[in-house]
Write a protein that holds these residues in place. Structure first.
Motif, PDB file in Angstrom:
ATOM      1  N   VAL A 101      34.559  33.559  35.254  1.00 53.88           N
ATOM      2  CA  VAL A 101      33.328  34.239  35.646  1.00 53.88           C
ATOM      3  C   VAL A 101      32.260  33.874  34.621  1.00 53.88           C
ATOM      4  CG1 VAL A 101      32.215  36.456  36.081  1.00 53.88           C
ATOM      5  CG2 VAL A 101      34.612  36.120  36.722  1.00 53.88           C
ATOM      6  N   LEU A 102      31.307  33.045  35.071  1.00 52.85           N
ATOM      7  CA  LEU A 102      30.246  32.548  34.198  1.00 52.85           C
ATOM      8  C   LEU A 102      28.884  32.874  34.804  1.00 52.85           C
ATOM      9  CD1 LEU A 102      31.888  29.071  33.457  1.00 52.85           C
ATOM     10  CD2 LEU A 102      31.775  31.010  31.897  1.00 52.85           C
ATOM     11  N   THR A 103      28.742  34.070  35.360  1.00 54.63           N
ATOM     12  CA  THR A 103      27.483  34.458  35.992  1.00 54.63           C
ATOM     13  C   THR A 103      26.357  34.447  34.960  1.00 54.63           C
ATOM     14  OG1 THR A 103      28.047  36.779  35.669  1.00 54.63           O
ATOM     15  CG2 THR A 103      28.534  35.844  37.815  1.00 54.63           C
ATOM     16  N   GLY A 106      36.935  27.718  42.173  1.00 56.44           N
ATOM     17  CA  GLY A 106      36.857  29.168  42.270  1.00 56.44           C
ATOM     18  C   GLY A 106      36.022  29.835  41.190  1.00 56.44           C
ATOM     19  N   VAL A 107      35.338  29.064  40.346  1.00 61.67           N
ATOM     20  CA  VAL A 107      34.523  29.631  39.278  1.00 61.67           C
ATOM     21  C   VAL A 107      33.310  30.361  39.866  1.00 61.67           C
ATOM     22  CG1 VAL A 107      33.034  27.619  38.895  1.00 61.67           C
ATOM     23  CG2 VAL A 107      33.556  29.122  36.986  1.00 61.67           C
ATOM     24  N   ASP A 108      32.849  31.405  39.208  1.00 56.47           N
ATOM     25  CA  ASP A 108      31.645  32.128  39.632  1.00 56.47           C
ATOM     26  C   ASP A 108      30.507  31.769  38.678  1.00 56.47           C
ATOM     27  OD1 ASP A 108      29.628  33.816  40.465  1.00 56.47           O
ATOM     28  OD2 ASP A 108      30.857  35.629  40.442  1.00 56.47           O
ATOM     29  N   LEU A 109      29.587  30.930  39.173  1.00 54.63           N
ATOM     30  CA  LEU A 109      28.420  30.507  38.408  1.00 54.63           C
ATOM     31  C   LEU A 109      27.145  31.066  39.032  1.00 54.63           C
ATOM     32  CD1 LEU A 109      29.497  26.811  37.764  1.00 54.63           C
ATOM     33  CD2 LEU A 109      28.937  28.462  35.981  1.00 54.63           C
ATOM     34  N   SER A 110      27.248  32.224  39.664  1.00 51.87           N
ATOM     35  CA  SER A 110      26.076  32.839  40.292  1.00 51.87           C
ATOM     36  C   SER A 110      24.979  33.039  39.261  1.00 51.87           C
ATOM     37  CB  SER A 110      26.436  34.196  40.903  1.00 51.87           C
ATOM     38  OG  SER A 110      27.400  34.048  41.913  1.00 51.87           O
ATOM     39  N   GLY A 111      23.770  32.588  39.614  1.00 53.65           N
ATOM     40  CA  GLY A 111      22.622  32.765  38.739  1.00 53.65           C
ATOM     41  C   GLY A 111      22.629  31.903  37.484  1.00 53.65           C
ATOM     42  N   LEU A 156      28.105  29.561  43.520  1.00 59.50           N
ATOM     43  CA  LEU A 156      26.927  29.127  42.763  1.00 59.50           C
ATOM     44  C   LEU A 156      25.667  29.728  43.378  1.00 59.50           C
ATOM     45  CD1 LEU A 156      28.817  26.069  42.924  1.00 59.50           C
ATOM     46  CD2 LEU A 156      27.429  26.079  40.880  1.00 59.50           C
ATOM     47  N   LYS A 157      25.759  30.955  43.859  1.00 61.41           N
ATOM     48  CA  LYS A 157      24.615  31.617  44.483  1.00 61.41           C
ATOM     49  C   LYS A 157      23.455  31.695  43.497  1.00 61.41           C
ATOM     50  CE  LYS A 157      27.275  34.659  47.520  1.00 61.41           C
ATOM     51  NZ  LYS A 157      27.570  36.065  47.842  1.00 61.41           N
ATOM     52  N   LYS A 158      22.280  31.234  43.955  1.00 56.87           N
ATOM     53  CA  LYS A 158      21.040  31.273  43.174  1.00 56.87           C
ATOM     54  C   LYS A 158      21.158  30.568  41.820  1.00 56.87           C
ATOM     55  CE  LYS A 158      19.199  35.264  45.565  1.00 56.87           C
ATOM     56  NZ  LYS A 158      18.612  36.588  45.473  1.00 56.87           N
ATOM     57  N   ALA A 159      22.084  29.632  41.697  1.00 65.03           N
ATOM     58  CA  ALA A 159      22.202  28.836  40.468  1.00 65.03           C
ATOM     59  C   ALA A 159      21.103  27.782  40.441  1.00 65.03           C
ATOM     60  CB  ALA A 159      23.573  28.173  40.395  1.00 65.03           C
TER      61      ALA A 159
END
Length: 147
Positions: free
Chosen positions: A9-11, A27-32, A50-53
């Motif tokens: 989790v790297l939001t 499967g990493v979370d790079l949102s924002g 990668l939402k809004k990345a």
């Protein structure tokens, strides 16, 4: 290079100019997250979020982004040549002037995406959803738009 960060989790992380060549980021979370100018060449980002990345000018050559969620992401001038984005979600994504030659976008959702001046030469867009997508001045030579 070649690291394993799968399911991390790297939001909102700042990864500008990071080198993640051949990394396992499935499967990493790079949102924002901000990853402008980062090099992900050959990395596995399948099913990543990668939402809004911000991936402006990022190098994503031959990256596996199959099933990834890039909704609302900004990828201006990014190089995605040869990448696999099969069944990826790219709704409202900014892809202006990106290099997307030989990309697999089969079954991907590009609803509302902005891809002005993007080079899709040889891309597979079969069964892709392009509802309200903007492809002004895009290069669509030898593109598969079947289905």
């Amino acid at each position: 290079t070649g690291g394993n960060l799968s399911k991390a989790v790297l939001t909102n992380a700042c990864l500008d100019k990071a080198v993640l060549v051949d990394a396992n980021l499935s499967g990493v979370d790079l949102s924002g997250a901000r990853a402008s100018g980062a090099d992900f060449t050959g990395a596995n980002l399948s099913k990543a979020v990668l939402k809004k990345a911000c991936l402006d000018n990022a190098v994503l050559v031959k990256v596996d982004l199959s099933g990834a969620d890039l909704s609302g992401a900004q990828m201006l001038g990014a190089n995605l040549s040869g990448a696999n984005l099969g069944k990826a979600i790219l709704t409202n994504t900014r892809l202006d002037k990106a290099a997307m030659a030989d990309v697999n976008l089969s079954g991907a959702d590009l609803s509302g995406a902005q891809a002005s001046g993007t080079d899709f030469t040889g891309a597979n867009l079969s069964k892709a959803v392009l509802k309200k997508a903007c492809l002004d001045n895009a290069v669509l030579v030898k593109v598969d738009l079947s289905g």
